[in-house]
Motif scaffolding. Structure first.
Motif, PDB file in Angstrom:
ATOM      1  N   LYS A  48       1.189  -1.448  -0.463  1.00  0.00           N
ATOM      2  CA  LYS A  48      -0.130  -0.058  -0.231  1.00  0.00           C
ATOM      3  C   LYS A  48       0.637   1.292   0.019  1.00  0.00           C
ATOM      4  N   ILE A  49       0.756   1.976  -0.910  1.00  0.00           N
ATOM      5  CA  ILE A  49       1.675   3.351  -0.976  1.00  0.00           C
ATOM      6  C   ILE A  49       0.605   4.377  -1.264  1.00  0.00           C
ATOM      7  N   SER A  50       0.999   5.440  -0.741  1.00  0.00           N
ATOM      8  CA  SER A  50       0.575   6.444  -1.738  1.00  0.00           C
ATOM      9  C   SER A  50       1.588   7.368  -2.558  1.00  0.00           C
ATOM     10  N   LEU A  51       0.662   8.237  -3.327  1.00  0.00           N
ATOM     11  CA  LEU A  51       1.219   8.828  -4.779  1.00  0.00           C
ATOM     12  C   LEU A  51       0.072   9.908  -5.087  1.00  0.00           C
ATOM     13  N   SER A  52       0.056  10.760  -5.516  1.00  0.00           N
ATOM     14  CA  SER A  52      -0.730  11.840  -6.782  1.00  0.00           C
ATOM     15  C   SER A  52      -1.371  11.584  -7.436  1.00  0.00           C
ATOM     16  N   PRO A  94       4.920 -12.051  -8.937  1.00  0.00           N
ATOM     17  CA  PRO A  94       3.661 -11.846  -9.489  1.00  0.00           C
ATOM     18  C   PRO A  94       2.100 -12.336  -8.710  1.00  0.00           C
ATOM     19  N   HIS A  95       2.585 -13.078  -7.138  1.00  0.00           N
ATOM     20  CA  HIS A  95       1.549 -12.892  -5.920  1.00  0.00           C
ATOM     21  C   HIS A  95       0.968 -12.041  -5.113  1.00  0.00           C
ATOM     22  N   SER A  96       1.676 -10.915  -5.594  1.00  0.00           N
ATOM     23  CA  SER A  96       1.528  -9.549  -4.415  1.00  0.00           C
ATOM     24  C   SER A  96       0.912  -8.947  -5.491  1.00  0.00           C
ATOM     25  N   ARG A  97       0.227  -8.016  -4.203  1.00  0.00           N
ATOM     26  CA  ARG A  97      -1.008  -7.445  -4.883  1.00  0.00           C
ATOM     27  C   ARG A  97      -0.762  -5.691  -4.678  1.00  0.00           C
ATOM     28  N   LEU A  98      -0.766  -4.387  -5.381  1.00  0.00           N
ATOM     29  CA  LEU A  98      -0.634  -3.307  -4.821  1.00  0.00           C
ATOM     30  C   LEU A  98      -1.429  -2.555  -5.143  1.00  0.00           C
ATOM     31  N   SER A  99      -2.165  -1.422  -4.062  1.00  0.00           N
ATOM     32  CA  SER A  99      -3.337  -0.476  -4.300  1.00  0.00           C
ATOM     33  C   SER A  99      -2.298   0.797  -3.797  1.00  0.00           C
ATOM     34  N   ASN A 100      -2.877   1.773  -4.476  1.00  0.00           N
ATOM     35  CA  ASN A 100      -2.612   3.485  -4.125  1.00  0.00           C
ATOM     36  C   ASN A 100      -3.757   4.166  -3.428  1.00  0.00           C
ATOM     37  N   ILE A 101      -3.033   4.094  -1.881  1.00  0.00           N
ATOM     38  CA  ILE A 101      -4.242   4.910  -1.310  1.00  0.00           C
ATOM     39  C   ILE A 101      -3.360   6.187  -0.704  1.00  0.00           C
ATOM     40  N   SER A 102      -4.571   6.982  -1.580  1.00  0.00           N
ATOM     41  CA  SER A 102      -3.811   8.250  -1.787  1.00  0.00           C
ATOM     42  C   SER A 102      -4.055   9.182  -0.887  1.00  0.00           C
ATOM     43  N   VAL A 103      -2.755   9.553   0.475  1.00  0.00           N
ATOM     44  CA  VAL A 103      -3.418  10.329   1.323  1.00  0.00           C
ATOM     45  C   VAL A 103      -2.950  11.599   1.661  1.00  0.00           C
ATOM     46  N   MET A 146       4.535   2.549   2.021  1.00  0.00           N
ATOM     47  CA  MET A 146       5.671   4.336   1.676  1.00  0.00           C
ATOM     48  C   MET A 146       4.569   5.324   1.201  1.00  0.00           C
ATOM     49  N   ALA A 147       5.552   6.437   1.010  1.00  0.00           N
ATOM     50  CA  ALA A 147       4.680   7.479  -0.184  1.00  0.00           C
ATOM     51  C   ALA A 147       5.501   8.123  -1.098  1.00  0.00           C
ATOM     52  N   ILE A 148       5.620   8.650  -2.074  1.00  0.00           N
ATOM     53  CA  ILE A 148       6.666   9.053  -2.755  1.00  0.00           C
ATOM     54  C   ILE A 148       5.806  10.369  -3.564  1.00  0.00           C
ATOM     55  N   GLY A 149       6.599  10.711  -3.188  1.00  0.00           N
ATOM     56  CA  GLY A 149       6.290  12.680  -3.902  1.00  0.00           C
ATOM     57  C   GLY A 149       6.433  13.399  -3.293  1.00  0.00           C
TER      58      GLY A 149
END
Length: 303
Positions: free
Chosen positions: A100-104, A124-133, A149-152
């Motif tokens: 779970k990451i935070s991206l604009s 390939p078995h992992s999942r990914l979500s953008n939890i925009s905070v 984590m967050a990137i920005g």
């Protein structure tokens, strides 16, 4: 107060109520019923001889002791999780971690496709979500494990937050192909005078960018020239193409627009440079899963 008499499962309830400000929401996060969570809070109050949480208009607020206990216990629980899980050998190909990451919105456009592609190939078995905070809530979201984590354009100063520089960023101007500065020659760079005579379109995403476009224009005393505000950078190219406005966008997005023949790109005189960072909570420093993910982000985007 006898520590041996304390049910340690109650401490998870303490942290959950502190995080959510609600007995009901805390119970849901722990898969407990509302009566069971209320009973756990009552037992905590009896043990510590303190209310721990009191009612307020916005939900339950911690007392001084409640705040201290919840903060300390939360850090210890995160450290324990790292000790029990994070030190195991991490094998990406077998991993089922939900990242779970935070991206604009711009970060989602620029980072998410490449990150998703690499994860599909290597984990390939992992999942990914953008939890925009929202940028001002990133620290709390990292502490509560709402995000990994967050990137920005972020510069968190909280003692529990780590960061690593990925690259430097600046803003550039984009206009329709036929647009020309109101005065002076049409070179590659818009001068301060030319900017002062222009109208701007800007994007103001809340997540991970801290409104840095408007901060730049304010520093340059050009905020009164903003004519249009959008919530998303993705709208900027077409706004520039269809109006006489100057759209202000980050350089990394400019690179994606180089192929478009209906836009003109300009440098901005004295445009400040910003740092794009990856940020995470210190509790994951030694977690082999998170170490791998941070190395992956650096491999893909650090320059």
């Amino acid at each position: 107060m006898n520590f041996r008499q304390l049910d340690l499962n109650l401490l998870r309830v303490l942290v959950a109520i502190h995080r959510t400000g609600s007995v009901t929401l805390a119970g849901k996060s722990l898969a407990l019923s509302q009566p069971a969570t209320s009973n756990a809070l009552a037992r905590l109050r009896d043990y510590f001889e303190d209310e721990l949480f009191v009612r307020a208009p916005t939900g339950l607020k911690p007392t001084r002791l409640g705040e201290q206990l919840a903060t300390d216990v939360h850090e210890q629980l995160l450290a324990l999780e790292t000790q029990l899980v994070g030190r195991q050998e991490y094998v990406p190909a077998n991993s089922e971690v939900h990242w779970k990451i935070s991206l604009s919105d711009l970060g989602e456009m620029m980072f998410l496709p490449k990150l998703a592609s690499t994860l599909r190939a290597e984990a390939p078995h992992s999942r990914l979500s953008n939890i925009s905070v929202n940028a001002d809530q990133v620290t709390a979201a990292l502490e509560s494990r709402e995000i990994d984590m967050a990137i920005g354009i972020l510069a968190p100063e909280h003692r529990g937050i780590r960061s690593e520089l990925l690259f430097h960023e600046r803003y550039m101007a984009v206009t329709s192909l036929g647009w020309r500065p109101p005065s002076g020659r049409a070179g590659k760079t818009l001068s301060a005078d030319q900017l002062r005579q222009s109208g701007f379109a800007v994007a103001s995403p809340t997540a991970t960018f801290h409104g840095s476009v408007e901060k730049m224009l304010s520093r340059m005393k050009l905020e009164d020239r903003i004519v249009l505000r959008s919530r998303h950078f993705s709208a900027m190219p077409d706004i520039a193409r269809q109006t006489d406005l100057v759209a202000i966008i980050p350089e990394m997005y400019v690179r994606e627009l180089k192929w478009r023949q209906d836009l003109r790109i300009w440098d901005i005189t004295d445009a400040p440079v910003y740092e794009v960072r990856m940020v995470w909570h210190k509790s994951t420093d030694n977690d082999s899963r998170h170490q791998w993910m941070r190395q992956l982000v650096c491999r893909l985007f650090q320059r």
